[in-house]
Scaffold this active site. Structure first.
Site, PDB file in Angstrom:
ATOM      1  N   ASP A  69       0.048 -21.999 -46.529  1.00 15.80           N
ATOM      2  CA  ASP A  69      -1.179 -21.348 -45.708  1.00 15.80           C
ATOM      3  C   ASP A  69      -0.638 -19.733 -45.374  1.00 15.80           C
ATOM      4  OD1 ASP A  69      -2.945 -23.456 -45.856  1.00 15.80           O
ATOM      5  OD2 ASP A  69      -2.401 -24.175 -43.662  1.00 15.80           O
ATOM      6  N   GLY A  70       0.482 -19.366 -45.100  1.00 16.82           N
ATOM      7  CA  GLY A  70       1.160 -18.168 -44.819  1.00 16.82           C
ATOM      8  C   GLY A  70       0.597 -17.224 -45.912  1.00 16.82           C
ATOM      9  N   ASN A 138      -5.776 -16.672 -37.843  1.00 17.25           N
ATOM     10  CA  ASN A 138      -5.386 -17.989 -37.053  1.00 17.25           C
ATOM     11  C   ASN A 138      -5.233 -17.276 -35.781  1.00 17.25           C
ATOM     12  OD1 ASN A 138      -5.006 -20.077 -39.046  1.00 17.25           O
ATOM     13  ND2 ASN A 138      -2.858 -19.968 -38.986  1.00 17.25           N
ATOM     14  N   ASP A 139      -4.476 -16.615 -35.361  1.00 15.21           N
ATOM     15  CA  ASP A 139      -4.202 -16.192 -34.096  1.00 15.21           C
ATOM     16  C   ASP A 139      -3.297 -15.035 -33.883  1.00 15.21           C
ATOM     17  OD1 ASP A 139      -1.337 -16.788 -34.438  1.00 15.21           O
ATOM     18  OD2 ASP A 139      -1.854 -19.050 -34.223  1.00 15.21           O
ATOM     19  N   ARG A 166       1.069 -15.719 -16.114  1.00 15.79           N
ATOM     20  CA  ARG A 166       2.396 -15.805 -16.257  1.00 15.79           C
ATOM     21  C   ARG A 166       2.986 -16.863 -16.960  1.00 15.79           C
ATOM     22  NH1 ARG A 166       7.006 -16.309 -12.299  1.00 15.79           N
ATOM     23  NH2 ARG A 166       8.516 -14.637 -12.531  1.00 15.79           N
ATOM     24  N   GLN A 238       3.458 -13.252 -37.912  1.00 21.42           N
ATOM     25  CA  GLN A 238       4.297 -11.975 -38.241  1.00 21.42           C
ATOM     26  C   GLN A 238       4.263 -11.138 -37.230  1.00 21.42           C
ATOM     27  OE1 GLN A 238       2.356 -10.261 -41.565  1.00 21.42           O
ATOM     28  NE2 GLN A 238       3.084 -11.922 -42.954  1.00 21.42           N
TER      29      GLN A 238
END
Length: 309
Positions: A69-70, A138-139, A166, A238
Protein backbone atom coordinates in the site's frame (compact mmCIF):
# COMPACT_ATOMS: atom_id res chain seq x y z
CA UNK A 1 -2.93 4.40 -32.66
CA UNK A 2 -0.25 5.77 -30.36
CA UNK A 3 1.88 3.25 -28.51
CA UNK A 4 0.83 2.67 -24.91
CA UNK A 5 3.38 3.68 -22.30
CA UNK A 6 3.31 2.20 -18.79
CA UNK A 7 5.17 3.70 -15.84
CA UNK A 8 6.72 1.42 -13.21
CA UNK A 9 6.68 2.50 -9.55
CA UNK A 10 8.90 0.22 -7.47
CA UNK A 11 8.98 -0.56 -3.76
CA UNK A 12 12.04 1.31 -2.47
CA UNK A 13 13.76 -1.68 -0.83
CA UNK A 14 12.11 -4.99 -1.77
CA UNK A 15 13.46 -7.21 -4.53
CA UNK A 16 11.02 -6.58 -7.36
CA UNK A 17 13.11 -8.18 -10.14
CA UNK A 18 10.86 -11.19 -10.69
CA UNK A 19 7.76 -9.05 -11.21
CA UNK A 20 9.65 -6.51 -13.32
CA UNK A 21 10.97 -9.28 -15.57
CA UNK A 22 7.41 -10.57 -16.10
CA UNK A 23 6.22 -7.09 -17.07
CA UNK A 24 9.21 -6.43 -19.33
CA UNK A 25 8.71 -9.74 -21.16
CA UNK A 26 4.99 -9.04 -21.60
CA UNK A 27 5.65 -5.49 -22.81
CA UNK A 28 8.22 -6.70 -25.36
CA UNK A 29 5.79 -9.25 -26.81
CA UNK A 30 2.97 -6.71 -27.00
CA UNK A 31 5.14 -3.79 -28.14
CA UNK A 32 4.42 -1.65 -25.10
CA UNK A 33 6.81 1.01 -23.80
CA UNK A 34 7.92 1.03 -20.18
CA UNK A 35 9.37 3.93 -18.17
CA UNK A 36 10.76 4.20 -14.65
CA UNK A 37 12.21 6.89 -12.38
CA UNK A 38 15.82 7.66 -13.12
CA UNK A 39 17.05 6.64 -9.62
CA UNK A 40 15.57 3.15 -10.23
CA UNK A 41 17.26 2.55 -13.60
CA UNK A 42 19.73 0.07 -12.07
CA UNK A 43 16.82 -2.10 -10.87
CA UNK A 44 15.27 -2.69 -14.30
CA UNK A 45 16.46 -4.03 -17.69
CA UNK A 46 17.93 -1.53 -20.14
CA UNK A 47 14.80 -1.72 -22.31
CA UNK A 48 12.94 0.31 -19.64
CA UNK A 49 13.39 4.03 -20.30
CA UNK A 50 14.51 6.10 -17.28
CA UNK A 51 12.88 9.52 -16.80
CA UNK A 52 13.13 12.24 -14.16
CA UNK A 53 10.92 11.19 -11.24
CA UNK A 54 8.47 14.06 -11.72
CA UNK A 55 7.91 13.14 -15.39
CA UNK A 56 7.04 9.43 -15.07
CA UNK A 57 3.34 9.86 -14.32
CA UNK A 58 2.85 12.64 -16.89
CA UNK A 59 4.53 10.56 -19.62
CA UNK A 60 2.53 7.39 -18.87
CA UNK A 61 -0.92 6.21 -19.88
CA UNK A 62 -1.11 4.14 -16.69
CA UNK A 63 1.12 3.28 -13.75
CA UNK A 64 2.00 -0.13 -12.30
CA UNK A 65 2.81 -0.06 -8.60
CA UNK A 66 4.95 -3.00 -7.44
CA UNK A 67 4.95 -3.36 -3.66
CA UNK A 68 2.37 -2.78 -0.95
CA UNK A 69 0.00 0.00 0.00
CA UNK A 70 2.86 2.42 0.71
CA UNK A 71 4.16 2.04 -2.84
CA UNK A 72 0.61 2.43 -4.16
CA UNK A 73 0.13 5.65 -2.20
CA UNK A 74 3.39 6.97 -3.63
CA UNK A 75 2.20 6.18 -7.15
CA UNK A 76 -1.09 7.98 -6.53
CA UNK A 77 0.72 11.02 -5.13
CA UNK A 78 3.05 11.14 -8.14
CA UNK A 79 0.04 11.45 -10.47
CA UNK A 80 -2.12 13.77 -8.38
CA UNK A 81 -1.79 16.73 -10.80
CA UNK A 82 -2.90 14.59 -13.75
CA UNK A 83 -4.45 11.39 -12.34
CA UNK A 84 -3.62 8.20 -14.23
CA UNK A 85 -5.00 4.69 -13.59
CA UNK A 86 -2.75 2.83 -11.14
CA UNK A 87 -2.60 -0.99 -11.11
CA UNK A 88 -1.28 -2.40 -7.82
CA UNK A 89 0.82 -5.58 -7.82
CA UNK A 90 0.98 -7.04 -4.33
CA UNK A 91 4.30 -7.74 -2.61
CA UNK A 92 3.39 -6.50 0.86
CA UNK A 93 2.08 -8.21 3.97
CA UNK A 94 -1.32 -6.53 4.27
CA UNK A 95 -2.72 -4.37 1.51
CA UNK A 96 -6.05 -2.57 1.29
CA UNK A 97 -5.33 -0.84 -2.04
CA UNK A 98 -3.38 -3.37 -4.10
CA UNK A 99 -5.34 -6.08 -5.89
CA UNK A 100 -3.18 -8.18 -8.24
CA UNK A 101 -0.96 -11.07 -7.15
CA UNK A 102 2.15 -11.76 -9.31
CA UNK A 103 0.78 -15.00 -10.84
CA UNK A 104 -2.21 -13.03 -12.18
CA UNK A 105 -0.05 -10.40 -13.89
CA UNK A 106 -0.33 -11.51 -17.56
CA UNK A 107 -4.13 -11.40 -17.46
CA UNK A 108 -4.10 -8.13 -15.53
CA UNK A 109 -1.72 -6.49 -18.00
CA UNK A 110 -3.82 -7.61 -20.97
CA UNK A 111 -6.93 -6.11 -19.39
CA UNK A 112 -5.06 -2.92 -18.51
CA UNK A 113 -3.89 -2.52 -22.12
CA UNK A 114 -7.40 -3.11 -23.50
CA UNK A 115 -8.93 -0.83 -20.83
CA UNK A 116 -11.06 -3.72 -19.58
CA UNK A 117 -11.27 -2.51 -15.98
CA UNK A 118 -13.16 -0.19 -13.69
CA UNK A 119 -11.70 2.78 -11.86
CA UNK A 120 -12.02 3.35 -8.14
CA UNK A 121 -11.73 7.07 -7.42
CA UNK A 122 -9.88 8.23 -4.31
CA UNK A 123 -9.82 11.61 -2.63
CA UNK A 124 -6.81 13.19 -0.99
CA UNK A 125 -5.92 15.87 1.53
CA UNK A 126 -4.23 18.88 -0.05
CA UNK A 127 -2.16 20.45 2.71
CA UNK A 128 -0.07 23.52 3.33
CA UNK A 129 2.37 22.32 6.02
CA UNK A 130 4.29 25.27 7.43
CA UNK A 131 4.49 26.72 3.90
CA UNK A 132 5.12 23.44 2.02
CA UNK A 133 2.41 22.09 -0.32
CA UNK A 134 1.89 18.32 0.07
CA UNK A 135 -0.87 15.78 -0.58
CA UNK A 136 -1.88 12.71 1.39
CA UNK A 137 -4.25 9.92 0.35
CA UNK A 138 -4.34 8.33 3.83
CA UNK A 139 -3.51 10.90 6.47
CA UNK A 140 -1.45 13.79 7.74
CA UNK A 141 -0.22 13.43 11.33
CA UNK A 142 1.39 15.81 13.82
CA UNK A 143 3.48 13.58 16.09
CA UNK A 144 5.41 14.48 19.23
CA UNK A 145 9.06 13.57 19.56
CA UNK A 146 9.60 10.97 22.32
CA UNK A 147 10.47 12.55 25.64
CA UNK A 148 9.83 16.10 24.41
CA UNK A 149 6.36 16.83 25.78
CA UNK A 150 3.09 16.96 23.86
CA UNK A 151 1.65 18.30 20.65
CA UNK A 152 -0.44 21.34 21.51
CA UNK A 153 -2.47 22.78 18.65
CA UNK A 154 -5.69 24.70 18.07
CA UNK A 155 -8.43 23.65 15.64
CA UNK A 156 -10.14 26.11 13.30
CA UNK A 157 -12.82 25.24 10.71
CA UNK A 158 -13.59 27.75 7.96
CA UNK A 159 -11.77 30.40 9.99
CA UNK A 160 -13.71 29.74 13.22
CA UNK A 161 -11.61 28.48 16.15
CA UNK A 162 -13.22 25.65 18.10
CA UNK A 163 -10.78 24.42 20.71
CA UNK A 164 -7.38 22.90 21.25
CA UNK A 165 -5.60 19.54 21.48
CA UNK A 166 -2.89 18.39 23.86
CA UNK A 167 -1.91 14.88 22.84
CA UNK A 168 0.81 12.54 21.63
CA UNK A 169 -0.28 12.86 18.00
CA UNK A 170 -2.99 14.50 15.93
CA UNK A 171 -4.20 12.61 12.84
CA UNK A 172 -6.21 14.06 9.94
CA UNK A 173 -7.44 11.24 7.69
CA UNK A 174 -9.44 10.55 4.56
CA UNK A 175 -12.07 7.78 4.48
CA UNK A 176 -9.45 5.49 2.89
CA UNK A 177 -6.96 6.39 5.60
CA UNK A 178 -9.43 5.84 8.41
CA UNK A 179 -8.25 2.21 8.73
CA UNK A 180 -4.63 3.30 9.23
CA UNK A 181 -3.17 5.68 11.85
CA UNK A 182 -6.57 7.20 12.65
CA UNK A 183 -8.03 3.82 13.62
CA UNK A 184 -4.98 2.98 15.73
CA UNK A 185 -5.48 6.29 17.54
CA UNK A 186 -9.07 5.34 18.40
CA UNK A 187 -10.83 6.95 15.47
CA UNK A 188 -13.83 5.52 13.58
CA UNK A 189 -13.79 3.22 10.57
CA UNK A 190 -15.25 5.28 7.73
CA UNK A 191 -16.80 3.84 4.59
CA UNK A 192 -14.58 4.56 1.55
CA UNK A 193 -17.78 5.56 -0.28
CA UNK A 194 -18.21 8.59 1.99
CA UNK A 195 -16.77 12.09 1.67
CA UNK A 196 -15.55 13.23 5.10
CA UNK A 197 -12.40 14.31 6.91
CA UNK A 198 -11.68 12.87 10.36
CA UNK A 199 -9.47 14.60 12.97
CA UNK A 200 -8.42 12.23 15.77
CA UNK A 201 -6.14 12.85 18.76
CA UNK A 202 -3.89 10.01 19.98
CA UNK A 203 -3.53 9.71 23.78
CA UNK A 204 -5.20 13.08 24.49
CA UNK A 205 -4.21 14.74 27.76
CA UNK A 206 -6.41 17.83 27.62
CA UNK A 207 -8.70 19.75 25.28
CA UNK A 208 -10.62 17.92 22.54
CA UNK A 209 -10.43 14.22 23.30
CA UNK A 210 -12.70 12.65 20.64
CA UNK A 211 -12.63 12.31 16.88
CA UNK A 212 -14.17 15.19 14.94
CA UNK A 213 -15.83 14.35 11.60
CA UNK A 214 -15.97 17.26 9.17
CA UNK A 215 -17.47 18.01 5.76
CA UNK A 216 -15.19 17.73 2.71
CA UNK A 217 -16.04 21.36 1.87
CA UNK A 218 -14.79 22.77 5.19
CA UNK A 219 -11.28 24.22 5.44
CA UNK A 220 -9.31 22.89 8.41
CA UNK A 221 -6.45 24.69 10.12
CA UNK A 222 -4.29 23.24 12.89
CA UNK A 223 -2.00 25.81 14.49
CA UNK A 224 0.75 24.92 16.91
CA UNK A 225 0.24 26.73 20.20
CA UNK A 226 3.06 28.49 22.07
CA UNK A 227 4.87 25.94 24.22
CA UNK A 228 4.07 22.96 22.02
CA UNK A 229 6.77 20.31 22.01
CA UNK A 230 8.83 19.84 18.84
CA UNK A 231 6.84 17.64 16.52
CA UNK A 232 7.23 15.68 13.32
CA UNK A 233 4.74 16.03 10.49
CA UNK A 234 4.01 12.79 8.63
CA UNK A 235 2.26 12.46 5.28
CA UNK A 236 1.05 8.92 4.55
CA UNK A 237 3.66 7.72 7.04
CA UNK A 238 6.55 9.71 5.53
CA UNK A 239 8.23 12.42 7.61
CA UNK A 240 8.17 15.81 5.88
CA UNK A 241 8.98 18.00 8.91
CA UNK A 242 11.00 16.62 11.81
CA UNK A 243 11.19 19.28 14.55
CA UNK A 244 8.54 21.95 14.03
CA UNK A 245 7.70 24.12 17.05
CA UNK A 246 5.52 26.71 15.33
CA UNK A 247 3.42 27.13 12.22
CA UNK A 248 0.14 25.92 10.76
CA UNK A 249 -1.22 22.99 8.81
CA UNK A 250 -4.06 23.92 6.44
CA UNK A 251 -6.07 21.02 5.02
CA UNK A 252 -8.58 20.89 2.18
CA UNK A 253 -10.27 17.85 0.69
CA UNK A 254 -9.79 17.09 -3.01
CA UNK A 255 -12.16 14.65 -4.69
CA UNK A 256 -11.16 12.23 -7.48
CA UNK A 257 -7.44 12.89 -7.00
CA UNK A 258 -6.38 9.28 -7.55
CA UNK A 259 -7.55 6.49 -9.89
CA UNK A 260 -7.10 2.87 -8.76
CA UNK A 261 -7.54 0.07 -11.30
CA UNK A 262 -10.06 -2.58 -10.26
CA UNK A 263 -10.27 -5.80 -12.28
CA UNK A 264 -12.71 -7.66 -10.02
CA UNK A 265 -14.39 -5.18 -7.65
CA UNK A 266 -16.49 -7.87 -5.93
CA UNK A 267 -13.52 -10.15 -5.23
CA UNK A 268 -11.50 -7.17 -4.05
CA UNK A 269 -14.27 -6.22 -1.64
CA UNK A 270 -14.38 -9.78 -0.29
CA UNK A 271 -10.60 -9.78 0.28
CA UNK A 272 -10.85 -6.51 2.15
CA UNK A 273 -13.61 -7.93 4.34
CA UNK A 274 -11.16 -10.63 5.36
CA UNK A 275 -8.45 -8.04 6.03
CA UNK A 276 -10.89 -5.94 8.04
CA UNK A 277 -11.48 -8.95 10.27
CA UNK A 278 -7.96 -8.26 11.55
CA UNK A 279 -9.39 -4.94 12.82
CA UNK A 280 -11.82 -6.75 15.11
CA UNK A 281 -14.71 -6.85 12.64
CA UNK A 282 -15.62 -10.57 12.70
CA UNK A 283 -17.12 -12.14 9.60
CA UNK A 284 -20.16 -14.38 9.50
CA UNK A 285 -19.55 -18.06 8.59
CA UNK A 286 -21.23 -17.65 5.20
CA UNK A 287 -18.95 -14.69 4.45
CA UNK A 288 -15.90 -16.78 5.27
CA UNK A 289 -17.16 -19.51 2.93
CA UNK A 290 -17.33 -17.02 0.04
CA UNK A 291 -13.65 -16.14 0.52
CA UNK A 292 -12.50 -19.74 0.07
CA UNK A 293 -11.28 -21.05 -3.30
CA UNK A 294 -14.12 -22.47 -5.38
CA UNK A 295 -12.80 -26.05 -5.24
CA UNK A 296 -12.58 -26.00 -1.45
CA UNK A 297 -16.08 -24.51 -1.17
CA UNK A 298 -17.46 -27.34 -3.28
CA UNK A 299 -15.62 -29.94 -1.17
CA UNK A 300 -17.01 -28.45 2.06
CA UNK A 301 -20.53 -28.39 0.61
CA UNK A 302 -20.22 -32.01 -0.49
CA UNK A 303 -19.18 -33.00 3.04
CA UNK A 304 -21.75 -30.74 4.66
CA UNK A 305 -19.05 -28.97 6.70
CA UNK A 306 -19.05 -25.29 7.72
CA UNK A 307 -15.93 -23.31 6.57
CA UNK A 308 -14.79 -22.53 10.12
CA UNK A 309 -14.72 -26.06 11.41
Amino acid sequence: MDQIRLGLVLHPTRDVSEVVDLIVDWARRHRMMLVVRGPDRHRVPTSVEPLPAEQVAAASDALISIGGDGTMLGALRSAVRDPKPVLGVHLGQLGFLVEVEPPDLPTALARLASRDFTVERHSCLACDVCGDDVVAFNDVALVRQPGAGFVTATLAVDGQRYGYYRCDALVVSTPTGSTAYGYAAGGPLVSPASDVVVVTPSAPMAGISRSVVLSPDERIRLELAPGSAPMAVEMDGQVIQDAATEGTVDVTYRRDAGLVVRLDPRRYQQRNQLKLSLLDLPLLPEQLRELLPEGLREELSRRGLPPHR
